[in-house]
Design an enzyme around this catalytic site. Structure first.
Site, PDB file in Angstrom:
ATOM      1  N   GLY A  47       0.820  -1.214   0.000  1.00  0.00           N
ATOM      2  CA  GLY A  47       0.000   0.000   0.000  1.00  0.00           C
ATOM      3  C   GLY A  47       0.848   1.255   0.000  1.00  0.00           C
ATOM      4  N   GLY A  74      21.262  -6.851  23.311  1.00  0.00           N
ATOM      5  CA  GLY A  74      19.956  -6.274  23.655  1.00  0.00           C
ATOM      6  C   GLY A  74      18.938  -7.392  23.815  1.00  0.00           C
ATOM      7  N   ILE A  83      16.860  -8.933  21.627  1.00  0.00           N
ATOM      8  CA  ILE A  83      16.914 -10.040  20.666  1.00  0.00           C
ATOM      9  C   ILE A  83      18.176 -10.876  20.886  1.00  0.00           C
ATOM     10  CG2 ILE A  83      17.191 -10.612  18.209  1.00  0.00           C
ATOM     11  CD1 ILE A  83      15.252  -8.370  17.558  1.00  0.00           C
ATOM     12  N   GLU A 119      28.864  -6.395  22.513  1.00  0.00           N
ATOM     13  CA  GLU A 119      27.996  -5.237  22.758  1.00  0.00           C
ATOM     14  C   GLU A 119      28.831  -3.956  22.760  1.00  0.00           C
ATOM     15  OE1 GLU A 119      24.615  -4.388  23.295  1.00  0.00           O
ATOM     16  OE2 GLU A 119      25.548  -2.422  23.470  1.00  0.00           O
ATOM     17  N   HIS A 152      -1.438 -18.945  48.562  1.00  0.00           N
ATOM     18  CA  HIS A 152      -0.204 -19.612  48.965  1.00  0.00           C
ATOM     19  C   HIS A 152      -0.258 -21.068  48.523  1.00  0.00           C
ATOM     20  CE1 HIS A 152       3.298 -20.663  51.312  1.00  0.00           C
ATOM     21  NE2 HIS A 152       2.644 -21.704  51.783  1.00  0.00           N
TER      22      HIS A 152
HETATM   23  P1  FAD Z   1       5.089  -5.163  12.187  1.00  0.00           P
HETATM   24  O1  FAD Z   1       4.779  -6.299  13.061  1.00  0.00           O
HETATM   25  O2  FAD Z   1       6.465  -5.021  11.659  1.00  0.00           O
HETATM   26  O3  FAD Z   1       4.053  -5.253  10.985  1.00  0.00           O
HETATM   27  C1  FAD Z   1       4.084  -4.362   9.916  1.00  0.00           C
HETATM   28  C2  FAD Z   1       3.436  -5.034   8.747  1.00  0.00           C
HETATM   29  O4  FAD Z   1       3.279  -4.077   7.715  1.00  0.00           O
HETATM   30  C3  FAD Z   1       4.261  -6.168   8.155  1.00  0.00           C
HETATM   31  O5  FAD Z   1       3.469  -7.310   8.058  1.00  0.00           O
HETATM   32  C4  FAD Z   1       4.659  -5.673   6.766  1.00  0.00           C
HETATM   33  O6  FAD Z   1       4.674  -6.702   5.781  1.00  0.00           O
HETATM   34  C5  FAD Z   1       3.528  -4.702   6.479  1.00  0.00           C
HETATM   35  N1  FAD Z   1       3.878  -3.658   5.514  1.00  0.00           N
HETATM   36  C6  FAD Z   1       4.961  -2.856   5.534  1.00  0.00           C
HETATM   37  N2  FAD Z   1       4.904  -1.976   4.521  1.00  0.00           N
HETATM   38  C7  FAD Z   1       3.756  -2.240   3.864  1.00  0.00           C
HETATM   39  C8  FAD Z   1       3.136  -1.668   2.738  1.00  0.00           C
HETATM   40  N3  FAD Z   1       3.662  -0.621   2.096  1.00  0.00           N
HETATM   41  N4  FAD Z   1       1.968  -2.203   2.313  1.00  0.00           N
HETATM   42  C9  FAD Z   1       1.421  -3.267   2.955  1.00  0.00           C
HETATM   43  N5  FAD Z   1       1.955  -3.833   4.024  1.00  0.00           N
HETATM   44  C10 FAD Z   1       3.106  -3.319   4.479  1.00  0.00           C
HETATM   45  N6  FAD Z   1       7.582  -7.304  20.903  1.00  0.00           N
HETATM   46  C11 FAD Z   1       6.931  -7.618  22.041  1.00  0.00           C
HETATM   47  O7  FAD Z   1       6.113  -6.829  22.513  1.00  0.00           O
HETATM   48  N7  FAD Z   1       7.160  -8.811  22.682  1.00  0.00           N
HETATM   49  C12 FAD Z   1       8.047  -9.708  22.207  1.00  0.00           C
HETATM   50  O8  FAD Z   1       8.233 -10.764  22.792  1.00  0.00           O
HETATM   51  C13 FAD Z   1       8.748  -9.402  21.023  1.00  0.00           C
HETATM   52  N8  FAD Z   1       9.627 -10.277  20.509  1.00  0.00           N
HETATM   53  C14 FAD Z   1      10.262  -9.988  19.338  1.00  0.00           C
HETATM   54  C15 FAD Z   1      11.170 -10.911  18.827  1.00  0.00           C
HETATM   55  C16 FAD Z   1      11.829 -10.659  17.648  1.00  0.00           C
HETATM   56  C17 FAD Z   1      12.813 -11.661  17.106  1.00  0.00           C
HETATM   57  C18 FAD Z   1      11.556  -9.455  16.937  1.00  0.00           C
HETATM   58  C19 FAD Z   1      12.220  -9.173  15.612  1.00  0.00           C
HETATM   59  C20 FAD Z   1      10.660  -8.524  17.426  1.00  0.00           C
HETATM   60  C21 FAD Z   1      10.007  -8.778  18.647  1.00  0.00           C
HETATM   61  N9  FAD Z   1       9.114  -7.869  19.208  1.00  0.00           N
HETATM   62  C22 FAD Z   1       8.479  -8.173  20.375  1.00  0.00           C
HETATM   63  C23 FAD Z   1       8.828  -6.580  18.563  1.00  0.00           C
HETATM   64  C24 FAD Z   1       7.480  -6.683  17.792  1.00  0.00           C
HETATM   65  O9  FAD Z   1       7.561  -7.728  16.863  1.00  0.00           O
HETATM   66  C25 FAD Z   1       7.187  -5.372  17.098  1.00  0.00           C
HETATM   67  O10 FAD Z   1       7.229  -4.308  18.020  1.00  0.00           O
HETATM   68  C26 FAD Z   1       5.792  -5.437  16.484  1.00  0.00           C
HETATM   69  O11 FAD Z   1       5.699  -6.472  15.542  1.00  0.00           O
HETATM   70  C27 FAD Z   1       5.446  -4.113  15.817  1.00  0.00           C
HETATM   71  O12 FAD Z   1       4.162  -4.201  15.287  1.00  0.00           O
HETATM   72  P2  FAD Z   1       3.730  -3.350  14.013  1.00  0.00           P
HETATM   73  O13 FAD Z   1       2.366  -3.800  13.674  1.00  0.00           O
HETATM   74  O14 FAD Z   1       3.987  -1.916  14.273  1.00  0.00           O
HETATM   75  O15 FAD Z   1       4.748  -3.764  12.870  1.00  0.00           O
HETATM   76  P1  NAD Z   2      17.953  -3.512  21.191  1.00  0.00           P
HETATM   77  O1  NAD Z   2      17.961  -2.056  21.023  1.00  0.00           O
HETATM   78  O2  NAD Z   2      17.240  -4.131  22.328  1.00  0.00           O
HETATM   79  O3  NAD Z   2      19.460  -4.054  21.290  1.00  0.00           O
HETATM   80  C1  NAD Z   2      20.423  -3.762  20.345  1.00  0.00           C
HETATM   81  C2  NAD Z   2      21.765  -3.754  21.042  1.00  0.00           C
HETATM   82  O4  NAD Z   2      22.763  -3.689  20.057  1.00  0.00           O
HETATM   83  C3  NAD Z   2      21.955  -2.551  21.954  1.00  0.00           C
HETATM   84  O5  NAD Z   2      22.381  -2.977  23.224  1.00  0.00           O
HETATM   85  C4  NAD Z   2      23.018  -1.721  21.242  1.00  0.00           C
HETATM   86  O6  NAD Z   2      23.856  -1.022  22.123  1.00  0.00           O
HETATM   87  C5  NAD Z   2      23.774  -2.794  20.498  1.00  0.00           C
HETATM   88  N1  NAD Z   2      24.479  -2.308  19.318  1.00  0.00           N
HETATM   89  C6  NAD Z   2      24.046  -1.425  18.392  1.00  0.00           C
HETATM   90  N2  NAD Z   2      24.978  -1.281  17.416  1.00  0.00           N
HETATM   91  C7  NAD Z   2      26.001  -2.088  17.745  1.00  0.00           C
HETATM   92  C8  NAD Z   2      27.251  -2.384  17.139  1.00  0.00           C
HETATM   93  N3  NAD Z   2      27.617  -1.825  15.993  1.00  0.00           N
HETATM   94  N4  NAD Z   2      28.062  -3.276  17.739  1.00  0.00           N
HETATM   95  C9  NAD Z   2      27.703  -3.867  18.912  1.00  0.00           C
HETATM   96  N5  NAD Z   2      26.532  -3.614  19.532  1.00  0.00           N
HETATM   97  C10 NAD Z   2      25.690  -2.749  18.953  1.00  0.00           C
HETATM   98  O7  NAD Z   2      17.450  -4.078  19.787  1.00  0.00           O
HETATM   99  P2  NAD Z   2      17.143  -5.563  19.338  1.00  0.00           P
HETATM  100  O8  NAD Z   2      17.569  -6.522  20.362  1.00  0.00           O
HETATM  101  O9  NAD Z   2      17.659  -5.690  17.960  1.00  0.00           O
HETATM  102  O10 NAD Z   2      15.566  -5.547  19.294  1.00  0.00           O
HETATM  103  C11 NAD Z   2      14.888  -4.635  18.400  1.00  0.00           C
HETATM  104  C12 NAD Z   2      13.568  -4.210  18.953  1.00  0.00           C
HETATM  105  O11 NAD Z   2      12.665  -5.290  19.006  1.00  0.00           O
HETATM  106  C13 NAD Z   2      13.704  -3.629  20.336  1.00  0.00           C
HETATM  107  O12 NAD Z   2      13.211  -2.321  20.326  1.00  0.00           O
HETATM  108  C14 NAD Z   2      12.837  -4.464  21.213  1.00  0.00           C
HETATM  109  O13 NAD Z   2      12.000  -3.688  22.012  1.00  0.00           O
HETATM  110  C15 NAD Z   2      12.003  -5.294  20.254  1.00  0.00           C
HETATM  111  N6  NAD Z   2      11.984  -6.652  20.813  1.00  0.00           N
HETATM  112  C16 NAD Z   2      11.272  -6.856  21.944  1.00  0.00           C
HETATM  113  C17 NAD Z   2      11.282  -8.092  22.544  1.00  0.00           C
HETATM  114  C18 NAD Z   2      10.510  -8.295  23.800  1.00  0.00           C
HETATM  115  O14 NAD Z   2       9.652  -7.480  24.102  1.00  0.00           O
HETATM  116  N7  NAD Z   2      10.767  -9.349  24.549  1.00  0.00           N
HETATM  117  C19 NAD Z   2      12.029  -9.130  22.005  1.00  0.00           C
HETATM  118  C20 NAD Z   2      12.766  -8.868  20.868  1.00  0.00           C
HETATM  119  C21 NAD Z   2      12.727  -7.627  20.276  1.00  0.00           C
END
Ligand code: FAD
Ligand code: NAD
Length: 478
Positions: free
Chosen positions: A122, A190, A192, A211, A451
């Protein structure tokens, strides 16, 4: 020209699909544009969260935690099961099945709510028109009264360590290895890095996290971060702070990583490299310039407290706007925006945003840290309780960690809770609720907790704020 909608949502992740469902529930004619093609080469809803984020990572964290427990803790619990063996391809295909069932579930919900899924990419044009480019390349333009942009985020790549096959991967790639690598390097300690590093360490990989910053988990309460550092290092995660990665070179089926620390420049060979240095908003070409939607230098859309952009009727939610990149944050923004479009006076309390790191022990927090309260000049008091003194944690054989609750001394209100330990992600919910209800620490202390439960640790932490915890010695308080 095709149909006119009340709402078109661009992006079907946890922000976008939830916004679409809530809008449809409120009687608005709604469409959601989503372009995702999944591993089975099929269009899929659910975005990053369901396809390559929250859900698949938690499926693997669950499998691997059980594996580690069976392998290392069963004998202590009096259970002998013989040799515990691994079937990694089965573990990965179970994870894929969980994902497919959940993304299929969103598709069903769209059908039940009468939401049109416009498959393809979109782009917002002028006057709230949305151009959808289908997967076969055909363009259709739709009119809408309101548009919600929810296009999410993508991993940040480092030019010095380009992704390569299944050797140098981002977070999505690290969810799909079919065998346990001997060694894994993760750039970024971080969220991930720690979650996926834990998955592969539990399965037997040697895991090194490089890190750049000199502080481990700077956003986390200091005592909790210290405890986490100790616990992860004890498990074998090799976390190296103040480390600058200079580059990587794939040689055969391994990768040479070059990095710098206080001792100089080093090279180390690994079987795999995960780049986990953060995510960036995915807003490339989402708005044509004539749409006039303002973005900042990082690509984030400028929005007000209610997620409306500078263009009336155009909203942006989730990872494409300010605030933490968390699925629940995006979903709640989606609900708020849908309700406001329907004429309701919805808002979101950003001060009460739960955060969890799903390692073992889990790290979870809400509200302010001691450091933040100090810098804001707020007079606060802390109550805390270690899981080592919890009967239930002892019975589980899982006693690492603590619960810490912070109150504003002027009115006893809960202003923060910081946990590390078993089921911290679930335990956090009671302090989130307490903060949302403006409850006091006394309210928690006064609440009967069953408890033996882990939640008693929160009760005891609240009691300890007044020096009256039952199961630990209390320091005298003024
Ligand atoms: P997204 O989930 O990225 O969805 C965006 C969607 O938009 C995608 O499906 C994409 O295909 C679509 N899109 C993009 N551009 C277009 C376009 N032009 N037209 C149509 N469709 C489009 N967060 C948590 O809260 N808890 C967790 O445990 C957690 N674990 C994570 C683990 C990993 C490995 C990763 C990578 C992220 C994790 N996150 C977690 C972060 C979480 O996934 C994101 O914050 C969340 O998905 C964001 O939601 P969103 O809907 O904004 O975007
Ligand atoms: P993050 O910001 O948590 O961690 C990235 C880390 O990489 C930071 O500590 C940063 O200092 C380090 N870094 C950046 N550049 C670097 C470099 N050149 N060399 C070495 N270290 C470097 O980001 P993430 O772990 O990639 O996760 C991305 C997002 O997804 C986060 O905002 C997080 O909130 C979301 N996420 C959330 C969950 C959850 O809620 N459990 C799980 C996974 C991801």
């Amino acid at each position: 020209m095709a149909d006119v909608y009340d709402v078109i949502v661009i992006g079907g992740g946890p922000a976008g699909y939830v916004a679409a469902i809530r809008a449809a529930q409120l009687g608005l004619k709604t469409a959601c544009v989503e372009k995702w093609i999944d591993k089975q080469e099929k269009p899929a809803l659910g975005g990053t969260c369901l396809n390559v984020g929250c859900i698949p990572s938690k499926a693997l964290l669950e499998s691997t935690e059980l594996y580690e427990t069976a392998k290392h803790s069963f004998p202590d619990l009096g259970i002998n099961v013989g040799e515990v063996t691994l079937d990694v391809p089965k573990m990965i295909s179970r994870k894929d099945k969980v994902v497919q069932e959940l993304t299929g579930g969103i598709q069903m919900l769209f059908k039940q709510n009468g939401i049109d899924w416009l498959q393809g990419s979109g782009q917002l044009l002028a006057d709230k028109q949305v151009k959808v480019t289908a997967h076969d390349g055909t363009d259709t333009v739709y009119d809408s009264e309101n548009v919600i942009i929810a296009t999410g985020s993508v991993p940040i790549n480092l030019s010095a360590t380009p992704l390569e096959g299944n050797i140098v991967v981002d977070s999505a790639g690290a969810l799909d290895w079919q065998a346990v690598p001997g060694s894994v390097c993760v750039i970024g300690a971080g969220v991930i890095g720690l979650e996926l590093g834990s998955v592969w360490r539990r399965l037997g990989s040697t895991v090194v996290l490089l890190e750049a910053q000199d502080t481990f988990l700077p956003m986390v309460d200091k005592a909790v971060a210290r405890e986490a550092d100790r616990a992860f290092k004890k498990q074998g995660l090799d976390i190296r702070l103040s480390t600058r990665v200079m580059g990587s070179t794939v040689k055969g089926d391994q990768v040479v990583v070059t990095y710098q620390d206080a001792d100089g420049t080093h090279e180390q060979v690994f079987d795999k490299l995960i780049v986990a240095v953060g995510r960036r908003a995915f807003t490339d070409d989402v708005c044509a310039s004539e749409a006039g939607v303002e973005q900042d230098e990082r690509g984030l859309f400028h929005v007000n407290d209610h997620c409306e952009t500078n263009v009336p009727g155009v909203y942006a939610i989730g990872d494409v706007v300010r605030g933490p990149m968390l699925a629940h944050k995006g979903s709640e923004e989606g609900v708020m925006v849908a309700e406001r479009i329907a004429g309701e006076n919805a808002s979101l309390n950003y001060d009460v945003m739960p955060n969890v790191i799903y390692t073992h022990p889990e790290v979870a927090w809400v509200g302010k840290t001691e450091e933040q309260l100090k810098s804001e000049g707020i007079d606060y008091q802390v109550g805390s309780f270690p899981f080592a003194a919890s009967g239930r944690a002892k019975a589980k054989g899982d006693t690492t960690g603590l619960v810490k609750i912070i109150r504003d001394k002027s009115n006893d209100r809960v202003v923060g809770a910081h946990l590390i330990g078993p089921s911290a992600s679930e335990l956090l919910a009671q302090s989130v609720l307490a903060m949302e209800f403006d409850a006091t620490v006394e309210d928690i202390a006064h609440t009967i907790h069953a408890h033996p439960t882990l939640s008693e640790a929160m009760h005891e932490a609240a009691l300890s704020a007044d020096g009256r915890a039952i199961h630990i010695g209390n320091r005298k308080r003024k």
